[in-house]
Design an enzyme around this catalytic site. Sequence first.
Site, PDB file in Angstrom:
ATOM      1  N   ASP A  60     -14.926  -3.261  27.324  1.00  0.00           N
ATOM      2  CA  ASP A  60     -14.895  -4.724  27.387  1.00  0.00           C
ATOM      3  C   ASP A  60     -15.730  -5.319  26.249  1.00  0.00           C
ATOM      4  O   ASP A  60     -15.339  -6.294  25.604  1.00  0.00           O
ATOM      5  CB  ASP A  60     -15.466  -5.235  28.730  1.00  0.00           C
ATOM      6  CG  ASP A  60     -14.383  -5.502  29.762  1.00  0.00           C
ATOM      7  OD1 ASP A  60     -13.370  -4.769  29.745  1.00  0.00           O
ATOM      8  OD2 ASP A  60     -14.541  -6.426  30.586  1.00  0.00           O
ATOM      9  N   ASP A  93     -15.850   1.779  30.834  1.00  0.00           N
ATOM     10  CA  ASP A  93     -15.380   0.507  31.377  1.00  0.00           C
ATOM     11  C   ASP A  93     -16.159  -0.633  30.725  1.00  0.00           C
ATOM     12  O   ASP A  93     -15.589  -1.609  30.236  1.00  0.00           O
ATOM     13  CB  ASP A  93     -15.584   0.495  32.897  1.00  0.00           C
ATOM     14  CG  ASP A  93     -15.135  -0.806  33.527  1.00  0.00           C
ATOM     15  OD1 ASP A  93     -14.037  -1.278  33.178  1.00  0.00           O
ATOM     16  OD2 ASP A  93     -15.892  -1.366  34.352  1.00  0.00           O
TER      17      ASP A  93
HETATM   18  C1  IPM Z   1     -10.340  -1.601  33.805  1.00  0.00           C
HETATM   19  C2  IPM Z   1     -10.665  -2.419  35.016  1.00  0.00           C
HETATM   20  C3  IPM Z   1     -10.617  -1.505  36.231  1.00  0.00           C
HETATM   21  C4  IPM Z   1     -11.664  -0.454  36.047  1.00  0.00           C
HETATM   22  C5  IPM Z   1     -10.766  -2.217  37.584  1.00  0.00           C
HETATM   23  C6  IPM Z   1      -9.789  -3.346  37.751  1.00  0.00           C
HETATM   24  C7  IPM Z   1     -10.648  -1.237  38.718  1.00  0.00           C
HETATM   25  O1  IPM Z   1     -11.899  -3.045  34.862  1.00  0.00           O
HETATM   26  O2  IPM Z   1      -9.229  -1.051  33.738  1.00  0.00           O
HETATM   27  O3  IPM Z   1     -11.187  -1.508  32.914  1.00  0.00           O
HETATM   28  O4  IPM Z   1     -12.841  -0.676  36.356  1.00  0.00           O
HETATM   29  O5  IPM Z   1     -11.311   0.648  35.597  1.00  0.00           O
HETATM   30 MG    MG Z   2     -12.757  -2.822  32.943  1.00  0.00          MG
END
Ligand code: IPM
Ligand code: MG
Length: 358
Positions: A248, A244
């Site tokens: 990003d 996660d």
């Molecule tokens: C992602 C988002 C989700 C996650 C959230 C919105 C639950 O950040 O798809 O990366 O943490 O998986």
């Molecule tokens: Mg995410």
Amino acid sequence: MKTYKIALIKGDGIGPEIIDEAVKVLDSVASCYDFDFSYEEALMGGCAYDITGDPLPQETINISLNSDAVLFGAIGGTKWDNLPREKRPESGLLRFRKELGVYANLRPAVVYDELVNASSLKPEIVRGVDLMVVRELIGGIYFGEPKGRDENRGWNTMVYTRPEIERIAHQAFKIAMTRSKRVCSIDKANVLDVSQLWRDVVTEVAKEYPEVELSHMYVDNAAMQLIRDPKQFDVMLTGNIFGDILSDEASMLSGSIGLLPSASVGAKIGVYEPIHGSAPDIAGQGIANPIATIASASMMLRYALGEISAADKIDEAIKRALSEGYRTRDLAQFDAKEVCSTSEMGSIIANYVAKCKH
Ligand code: IPM
Ligand code: MG
């Protein structure tokens, strides 16, 4: 003529705007090929909660399981932040992933040559980056028991079982075989027992893929290496929470989180969605970048429907729109010849798709 059934989950915030553009492009590509799409909309997230009291109505699961693939926009927004956790849009999304069994989340980070200046890193660091984060999606600390909180303590459990690690590792090695045959597995084995199991199992699975070079890296170092020298990576294999965070981070190499698609796949069905969120602050203004969603539709054609040539066509059209200097507002300061709205960008890409020969 073949008709593919696509479940459309537009969701909240900018979700509806960006899905509409992806549908425009899908219809355009269908007009060039011997297939068609039929769409069925399903509710999820805050909008589903507002109408049904549940962020993930059962009907949405049924519609999704009954289609060839799911195209997903985005969910969530401050409006629903104070609901009890199980009613929040994010809980709906996690339950959705679990119910559909989509254990492998594929998040490519590609830097378009046209946008090397858009990255916050120097052009020579990011030019040519083409990596894929393979994130385990339905296990780890997001789902582990026990979890809970009381007045003075909150707790979650990071747990992985051998079969969970094996199946995501196979997925990563298979993808690596179609790329440059390198997998870097990310963990925190110097501290966490769960990570040591992860490392041991990944090492075992690797023996079945002798052509693939496996390396291991601690997650803190990986976060640093990703911005120091991102080109060293090809496939990055990670658990749920590390993936996660790292995905990003990887997305920013490309200059805008509005560019990157993702696929979540499992044994039953795949969910295709942009990696960005619902951006409630810009919803309804027609300024969101639809490219991540259009690229997700292309991943859907490639991975779920096997329409490789049609997927290539969309990818080429995206590149062409960028190289001709069309930019949505998020990228307006980077070599834009023309700044366009969400729907203008969708139409430009759809037109290129309809024109290019195959
Ligand atoms: C992602 C988002 C989700 C996650 C959230 C919105 C639950 O950040 O798809 O990366 O943490 O998986
Ligand atoms: Mg995410």
